[in-house]
Design a protein around this motif. Structure first.
Motif, mmCIF file in Angstrom:
data_model
loop_
_atom_site.group_PDB
_atom_site.id
_atom_site.type_symbol
_atom_site.label_atom_id
_atom_site.label_comp_id
_atom_site.label_asym_id
_atom_site.label_seq_id
_atom_site.Cartn_x
_atom_site.Cartn_y
_atom_site.Cartn_z
ATOM 1 N N HIS A 96 -3.486 37.527 61.337
ATOM 2 C CA HIS A 96 -4.668 37.782 62.165
ATOM 3 C C HIS A 96 -5.810 38.334 61.307
ATOM 4 O O HIS A 96 -6.964 37.893 61.417
ATOM 5 C CB HIS A 96 -4.295 38.774 63.272
ATOM 6 C CG HIS A 96 -5.331 38.915 64.320
ATOM 7 N ND1 HIS A 96 -5.514 37.987 65.315
ATOM 8 C CD2 HIS A 96 -6.252 39.892 64.553
ATOM 9 C CE1 HIS A 96 -6.500 38.372 66.098
ATOM 10 N NE2 HIS A 96 -6.958 39.528 65.659
ATOM 11 N N LYS A 97 -5.476 39.288 60.421
ATOM 12 C CA LYS A 97 -6.492 39.878 59.542
ATOM 13 C C LYS A 97 -7.076 38.832 58.595
ATOM 14 O O LYS A 97 -8.288 38.816 58.333
ATOM 15 C CB LYS A 97 -5.889 41.028 58.737
ATOM 16 C CG LYS A 97 -5.644 42.277 59.550
ATOM 17 C CD LYS A 97 -4.982 43.346 58.703
ATOM 18 C CE LYS A 97 -4.615 44.559 59.525
ATOM 19 N NZ LYS A 97 -3.876 45.561 58.734
ATOM 20 N N LYS A 98 -6.202 37.957 58.083
ATOM 21 C CA LYS A 98 -6.661 36.927 57.155
ATOM 22 C C LYS A 98 -7.622 35.970 57.838
ATOM 23 O O LYS A 98 -8.679 35.631 57.299
ATOM 24 C CB LYS A 98 -5.468 36.159 56.586
ATOM 25 C CG LYS A 98 -5.846 35.142 55.545
ATOM 26 C CD LYS A 98 -4.632 34.484 54.950
ATOM 27 C CE LYS A 98 -5.028 33.486 53.879
ATOM 28 N NZ LYS A 98 -3.854 32.825 53.296
ATOM 29 N N LEU A 99 -7.263 35.533 59.059
ATOM 30 C CA LEU A 99 -8.156 34.638 59.803
ATOM 31 C C LEU A 99 -9.485 35.323 60.105
ATOM 32 O O LEU A 99 -10.543 34.687 60.069
ATOM 33 C CB LEU A 99 -7.488 34.187 61.102
ATOM 34 C CG LEU A 99 -6.359 33.169 60.949
ATOM 35 C CD1 LEU A 99 -5.702 32.916 62.292
ATOM 36 C CD2 LEU A 99 -6.888 31.872 60.362
ATOM 37 N N GLU A 100 -9.422 36.617 60.389
ATOM 38 C CA GLU A 100 -10.645 37.373 60.676
ATOM 39 C C GLU A 100 -11.526 37.446 59.434
ATOM 40 O O GLU A 100 -12.749 37.284 59.513
ATOM 41 C CB GLU A 100 -10.262 38.784 61.137
ATOM 42 C CG GLU A 100 -11.402 39.559 61.769
ATOM 43 C CD GLU A 100 -10.949 40.887 62.335
ATOM 44 O OE1 GLU A 100 -11.755 41.827 62.315
ATOM 45 O OE2 GLU A 100 -9.787 40.976 62.771
ATOM 46 N N ARG A 101 -10.898 37.686 58.273
ATOM 47 C CA ARG A 101 -11.633 37.751 57.006
ATOM 48 C C ARG A 101 -12.309 36.428 56.698
ATOM 49 O O ARG A 101 -13.467 36.386 56.265
ATOM 50 C CB ARG A 101 -10.673 38.090 55.870
ATOM 51 C CG ARG A 101 -10.664 39.512 55.443
ATOM 52 C CD ARG A 101 -10.032 39.707 54.067
ATOM 53 N NE ARG A 101 -8.932 38.826 53.725
ATOM 54 C CZ ARG A 101 -7.650 39.086 53.928
ATOM 55 N NH1 ARG A 101 -7.285 40.208 54.496
ATOM 56 N NH2 ARG A 101 -6.719 38.235 53.561
ATOM 57 N N LEU A 102 -11.583 35.335 56.938
ATOM 58 C CA LEU A 102 -12.124 34.008 56.629
ATOM 59 C C LEU A 102 -13.116 33.519 57.678
ATOM 60 O O LEU A 102 -13.805 32.528 57.470
ATOM 61 C CB LEU A 102 -10.977 33.001 56.496
ATOM 62 C CG LEU A 102 -10.015 33.254 55.332
ATOM 63 C CD1 LEU A 102 -8.845 32.291 55.398
ATOM 64 C CD2 LEU A 102 -10.745 33.118 54.006
ATOM 65 N N LEU A 159 -12.277 32.385 60.671
ATOM 66 C CA LEU A 159 -11.705 31.263 61.418
ATOM 67 C C LEU A 159 -11.135 31.684 62.763
ATOM 68 O O LEU A 159 -10.609 30.850 63.496
ATOM 69 C CB LEU A 159 -10.600 30.594 60.594
ATOM 70 C CG LEU A 159 -11.039 30.051 59.237
ATOM 71 C CD1 LEU A 159 -9.837 29.574 58.447
ATOM 72 C CD2 LEU A 159 -12.047 28.929 59.417
ATOM 73 N N LEU A 160 -11.229 32.957 63.052
ATOM 74 C CA LEU A 160 -10.651 33.471 64.292
ATOM 75 C C LEU A 160 -11.523 33.074 65.476
ATOM 76 O O LEU A 160 -12.742 33.286 65.456
ATOM 77 C CB LEU A 160 -10.540 35.000 64.211
ATOM 78 C CG LEU A 160 -9.635 35.683 65.197
ATOM 79 C CD1 LEU A 160 -8.192 35.269 64.943
ATOM 80 C CD2 LEU A 160 -9.749 37.185 65.076
ATOM 81 N N PRO A 161 -10.955 32.459 66.516
ATOM 82 C CA PRO A 161 -11.778 32.084 67.679
ATOM 83 C C PRO A 161 -12.239 33.334 68.423
ATOM 84 O O PRO A 161 -11.532 34.347 68.479
ATOM 85 C CB PRO A 161 -10.821 31.254 68.544
ATOM 86 C CG PRO A 161 -9.462 31.674 68.119
ATOM 87 C CD PRO A 161 -9.565 32.084 66.682
ATOM 88 N N GLU A 162 -13.447 33.262 68.959
ATOM 89 C CA GLU A 162 -13.990 34.407 69.694
ATOM 90 C C GLU A 162 -13.262 34.560 71.019
ATOM 91 O O GLU A 162 -13.106 33.599 71.769
ATOM 92 C CB GLU A 162 -15.480 34.229 69.941
ATOM 93 C CG GLU A 162 -16.298 34.253 68.664
ATOM 94 C CD GLU A 162 -17.776 34.136 68.953
ATOM 95 O OE1 GLU A 162 -18.171 34.319 70.112
ATOM 96 O OE2 GLU A 162 -18.513 33.839 68.003
#
Length: 112
Positions: A51-57, A59-62
């Motif tokens: 989850h943290k990695k996707l947030e950093r990149l 790519l995390l859906p809103e």
């Protein structure tokens, strides 16, 4: 006497001691039991890291913020509903009562 190597797998153990049906039963039992605390904790850590990695990149859906509905209180005081009559009806009632009391008073005064 020759020593045999200790096996850690279920198949290796059952190969010496049990049958295929017993191995199947043990496998079912192993699958149905709850995971250990260690495995649960590790899976949670992996999930958080992903989850943290996707947030950093980025790519995390809103995710839309959801509001939690207020839990209704169990015991609440509800005042009784009092129907208010129109003023005309109240005045008519008062007039009729006054007339009746006046009539009664006059009736008493006449009898004396």
């Amino acid at each position: 006497m020759a020593r045999s190597k200790k096996t850690r797998t279920m198949r290796g153990k059952l190969g010496k001691t049990g049958t295929k049906e017993m191995m199947k039963e043990q496998r079912k039992a192993q699958k149905s039991k709850e995971p250990s605390r260690y495995h649960v904790k590790k899976s949670q850590l992996r999930k958080e890291q992903a989850h943290k990695k996707l947030e950093r990149l980025g790519l995390l859906p809103e995710v839309e913020e959801t509001t939690v509905a207020a839990r209704p209180r169990r015991f609440t005081y509800v005042p009784p509903v009092v129907e208010k009559a129109p003023e005309e009806v109240v005045q008519e009632k008062n007039n009729t009562e006054e007339l009746t009391t006046n009539d009664l008073m006059s009736a008493f005064s006449e009898s004396f």
